[in-house]
Each structure stands twice: as structure tokens, then as C-alpha cells.
Enzyme design. Structure first.
Site, PDB file in Angstrom:
ATOM      1  N   ASN A   1      40.241  22.922   4.217  1.00  0.00           N
ATOM      2  CA  ASN A   1      41.704  22.929   4.366  1.00  0.00           C
ATOM      3  C   ASN A   1      42.321  24.145   3.680  1.00  0.00           C
ATOM      4  O   ASN A   1      43.281  24.726   4.185  1.00  0.00           O
ATOM      5  CB  ASN A   1      42.310  21.626   3.831  1.00  0.00           C
ATOM      6  CG  ASN A   1      42.214  20.513   4.843  1.00  0.00           C
ATOM      7  OD1 ASN A   1      42.929  20.521   5.848  1.00  0.00           O
ATOM      8  ND2 ASN A   1      41.310  19.569   4.617  1.00  0.00           N
TER       9      ASN A   1
ATOM     10  N   ILE B   1      42.488  12.206 -10.326  1.00  0.00           N
ATOM     11  CA  ILE B   1      43.782  11.538 -10.528  1.00  0.00           C
ATOM     12  C   ILE B   1      44.592  12.247 -11.615  1.00  0.00           C
ATOM     13  O   ILE B   1      44.063  12.633 -12.660  1.00  0.00           O
ATOM     14  CB  ILE B   1      43.552  10.047 -10.885  1.00  0.00           C
ATOM     15  CG1 ILE B   1      43.043   9.323  -9.637  1.00  0.00           C
ATOM     16  CG2 ILE B   1      44.829   9.393 -11.413  1.00  0.00           C
ATOM     17  CD1 ILE B   1      42.543   7.923  -9.887  1.00  0.00           C
ATOM     18  N   LEU B   2      45.886  12.423 -11.336  1.00  0.00           N
ATOM     19  CA  LEU B   2      46.836  12.965 -12.314  1.00  0.00           C
ATOM     20  C   LEU B   2      47.852  11.871 -12.622  1.00  0.00           C
ATOM     21  O   LEU B   2      48.116  11.012 -11.765  1.00  0.00           O
ATOM     22  CB  LEU B   2      47.560  14.176 -11.718  1.00  0.00           C
ATOM     23  CG  LEU B   2      46.693  15.369 -11.329  1.00  0.00           C
ATOM     24  CD1 LEU B   2      47.516  16.393 -10.553  1.00  0.00           C
ATOM     25  CD2 LEU B   2      46.075  16.019 -12.559  1.00  0.00           C
TER      26      LEU B   2
ATOM     27  N   ASN C   1      50.142  16.512   0.071  1.00  0.00           N
ATOM     28  CA  ASN C   1      48.736  16.116   0.157  1.00  0.00           C
ATOM     29  C   ASN C   1      48.375  15.932   1.624  1.00  0.00           C
ATOM     30  O   ASN C   1      49.209  15.501   2.418  1.00  0.00           O
ATOM     31  CB  ASN C   1      48.566  14.782  -0.581  1.00  0.00           C
ATOM     32  CG  ASN C   1      47.150  14.224  -0.474  1.00  0.00           C
ATOM     33  OD1 ASN C   1      46.165  14.944  -0.637  1.00  0.00           O
ATOM     34  ND2 ASN C   1      47.032  12.928  -0.199  1.00  0.00           N
TER      35      ASN C   1
ATOM     36  N   HIS D   1      45.948  13.661   3.890  1.00  0.00           N
ATOM     37  CA  HIS D   1      45.118  12.456   3.832  1.00  0.00           C
ATOM     38  C   HIS D   1      44.481  12.238   5.207  1.00  0.00           C
ATOM     39  O   HIS D   1      45.185  12.288   6.224  1.00  0.00           O
ATOM     40  CB  HIS D   1      45.972  11.243   3.443  1.00  0.00           C
ATOM     41  CG  HIS D   1      45.154   9.993   3.349  1.00  0.00           C
ATOM     42  ND1 HIS D   1      44.309   9.747   2.286  1.00  0.00           N
ATOM     43  CD2 HIS D   1      44.994   8.957   4.214  1.00  0.00           C
ATOM     44  CE1 HIS D   1      43.680   8.597   2.499  1.00  0.00           C
ATOM     45  NE2 HIS D   1      44.075   8.107   3.655  1.00  0.00           N
TER      46      HIS D   1
ATOM     47  N   THR E   1      54.006  11.308  -4.543  1.00  0.00           N
ATOM     48  CA  THR E   1      54.822  10.598  -5.535  1.00  0.00           C
ATOM     49  C   THR E   1      53.862   9.822  -6.432  1.00  0.00           C
ATOM     50  O   THR E   1      52.645   9.896  -6.260  1.00  0.00           O
ATOM     51  CB  THR E   1      55.789   9.602  -4.866  1.00  0.00           C
ATOM     52  OG1 THR E   1      55.007   8.602  -4.192  1.00  0.00           O
ATOM     53  CG2 THR E   1      56.734  10.293  -3.890  1.00  0.00           C
TER      54      THR E   1
ATOM     55  N   GLU F   1      43.895  18.007  10.624  1.00  0.00           N
ATOM     56  CA  GLU F   1      44.154  18.517   9.266  1.00  0.00           C
ATOM     57  C   GLU F   1      44.354  20.030   9.227  1.00  0.00           C
ATOM     58  O   GLU F   1      45.312  20.524   8.626  1.00  0.00           O
ATOM     59  CB  GLU F   1      42.992  18.148   8.331  1.00  0.00           C
ATOM     60  CG  GLU F   1      42.828  16.666   8.132  1.00  0.00           C
ATOM     61  CD  GLU F   1      41.790  16.335   7.067  1.00  0.00           C
ATOM     62  OE1 GLU F   1      41.816  16.934   5.998  1.00  0.00           O
ATOM     63  OE2 GLU F   1      40.945  15.457   7.331  1.00  0.00           O
TER      64      GLU F   1
HETATM   65  C1  GAR Z   1      39.698  16.336   3.755  1.00  0.00           C
HETATM   66  O1  GAR Z   1      39.279  15.560   4.833  1.00  0.00           O
HETATM   67  C2  GAR Z   1      40.927  15.730   3.108  1.00  0.00           C
HETATM   68  O2  GAR Z   1      41.803  15.156   4.035  1.00  0.00           O
HETATM   69  C3  GAR Z   1      40.307  14.682   2.240  1.00  0.00           C
HETATM   70  O3  GAR Z   1      39.149  15.282   1.710  1.00  0.00           O
HETATM   71  C4  GAR Z   1      38.666  16.282   2.618  1.00  0.00           C
HETATM   72  C5  GAR Z   1      38.530  17.589   1.878  1.00  0.00           C
HETATM   73  O4  GAR Z   1      37.884  18.553   2.648  1.00  0.00           O
HETATM   74  N1  GAR Z   1      41.224  14.238   1.232  1.00  0.00           N
HETATM   75  C6  GAR Z   1      41.279  12.984   0.790  1.00  0.00           C
HETATM   76  O5  GAR Z   1      40.528  12.113   1.153  1.00  0.00           O
HETATM   77  C7  GAR Z   1      42.369  12.727  -0.249  1.00  0.00           C
HETATM   78  N2  GAR Z   1      42.614  11.308  -0.360  1.00  0.00           N
HETATM   79  P1  GAR Z   1      37.986  20.117   2.313  1.00  0.00           P
HETATM   80  O6  GAR Z   1      37.591  20.295   0.850  1.00  0.00           O
HETATM   81  O7  GAR Z   1      36.964  20.736   3.229  1.00  0.00           O
HETATM   82  O8  GAR Z   1      39.386  20.568   2.604  1.00  0.00           O
END
Ligand code: GAR
Length: 209
Positions: free
Chosen positions: A14, A93-94, A108, A110, A147, A181
Site C-alpha cells: 500500500n 496498537i496506539l 487507515n 482495512h 478514532t 486497496e
Molecule cells: C493490507 O491488506 C491492509 O489492508 C491490511 O494489512 C495489509 C498490509 O499489506 N491492514 C490491516 O489488516 C489493518 N487492520 P501491505 O504491507 O502490503 O500494505
């Protein structure tokens, strides 16, 4: 120009999508100025370095508790003069002091359609495992403001993909990343940098582009 600070923990695909969008000139009014990783071996750090972006590492176990860690993160964000903070696969976690300091300025991505398959324990591949276990026919991803409620902040953008016969968590994750994403996160960041996202009564209003 808004300073964009990206928080990462893993592979950073991402982050790469954001870097590529910036290079294509799609993030008008914003620049990725720093990448902060929660793991020293996160490949996302390599991606940042290859693109000349400043990196920092803040490892949770180097701090006594979540509050000490959050204070260090807040100090780092303030030092970097962050205008926007993007969680791009950030898995640590923060506490609430961080999102309270950056209201509607932290987003974020998700990997599911919030409010389904979200909250505590739903991260990474676990999300796609739960989607397949339930047997839903459509899934996707959500970009939202952060949030103090885990995955509960105002929704900015959502996109969908079908769940297909024979999907594995890995195959589904790839479909969600490639089709949703990697497109929606840069789009949400671009909208933010052009001041096109308003939040009213816990909901976002996106100005027509
Ligand atoms: C992504 O799929 C993102 O949406 C998810 O982790 C992956 C990170 O991939 N995030 C979560 O699950 C947050 N709750 P990346 O490091 O290749 O971007």
C-alpha cells in the site's frame, strides 16, 4: 504542501501504491515525507529508502507499555510536522492520545467492508479467512479515519470484489489489494490533500471531483 507520514509494519504494497501515485502526479498538494515502521525488518522500509523517503523505526518492545510507545509515536509525528498520517498495514496498537492529537487527520486501510469483519483480531490474512469461513459473496476494502474505536471512524471510501469458488485467503487478499486497496488509498489521500473530505456527525462528505 501537506506532509504525509505513512505508518507500516510489513511488506508495504500500500505504501508502494502511494509512492507510485505521487510519482504520477496524482497526489496534488501532498508529499510523503516520512515512513515510520514498527518492525526494523519491514520490507516497506526498503521501498521508502529506494524512493529517497526518510524512515524511522519505533519497535513496541523497546517501550514499557502502550502509553510510552504512543508518546514516542506522537513525538515523532509532531517532529515530522505531519499533516496527514496514513496507516498502511500498520499492525501495532496506539492509545487514544495519538488519534485525539490528529482528529480526522489519520486514515487507515482495512481489508474488508466495515462494519463487517473488523475490530480486534481482524487484521491481515485473518480478515480474509473470516470472510471465507462466513461464506459472504462480496468483500472489499475500506479507507476510514482513525478514532479511538478500532476500525470505527468515519468511512471515506469503499470498494468491492466478488468472493469466488475455490478462493484461498491468499488469493482473496491479492484480489482485494489489487482491485481496491491500491486504488482507494491513494485516492483518499489525494482527496484529503485537496481538502475535499469533510466530516459531519461522524460521516464523511466527499466533494465532487
Ligand atoms: C493490507 O491488506 C491492509 O489492508 C491490511 O494489512 C495489509 C498490509 O499489506 N491492514 C490491516 O489488516 C489493518 N487492520 P501491505 O504491507 O502490503 O500494505
Amino acid at each position: 504542501m501537506k506532509n504525509i507520514v505513512v505508518l507500516v509494519s510489513g511488506g508495504g504494497t500500500n505504501l508502494q501504491a502511494l509512492i507510485d501515485a505521487e510519482k504520477r502526479g496524482e497526489i496534488v498538494g501532498g508529499k510523503i515525507t516520512c515512513v515510520i515502521a514498527s518492525k526494523p525488518d519491514a520490507y516497506a522500509l526498503e521501498r521508502a529508502k529506494q524512493n529517497g523517503i526518510k524512515t524511522r523505526v519505533l519497535v513496541r518492545r523497546d517501550f514499557a507499555d502502550v502509553h510510552e510507545y504512543s508518546k514516542a509515536m506522537l513525538d515523532a509525528l509532531n517532529e515530522e510536522k505531519a499533516d496527514l498520517v496514513v496507516y498502511a498495514g500498520f499492525m501495532t496498537i496506539l492509545d487514544e492520545t495519538v488519534c485525539r492529537a490528529y482528529p480526522n487527520k489519520m486514515m487507515n486501510v482495512h481489508p474488508a467492508l466495515i462494519p463487517s469483519f473488523c475490530g480486534k483480531g481482524f487484521y491481515g490474512l485473518h480478515v480474509h479467512e473470516a470472510v471465507l469461513e462466513k461464506g459472504v459473496k462480496v468483500t472489499g476494502a475500506t479507507v476510514h479515519f482513525v478514532t479511538e474505536v478500532c476500525d470505527g471512524g468515519p468511512i471515506i471510501l469503499q470498494g468491492t470484489v466478488p468472493v469466488l469458488n475455490g478462493d484461498t485467503p491468499e488469493v482473496l487478499q491479492k484480489r482485494v489489494m489489487e482491485n481496491v486497496e491500491w486504488k482507494l488509498l491513494p485516492k483518499a489521500v489525494a482527496l484529503f490533500c485537496q481538502d475535499k473530505i469533510k466530516v459531519e456527525n461522524g460521516r464523511t462528505i466527499i466533494e465532487e471531483q
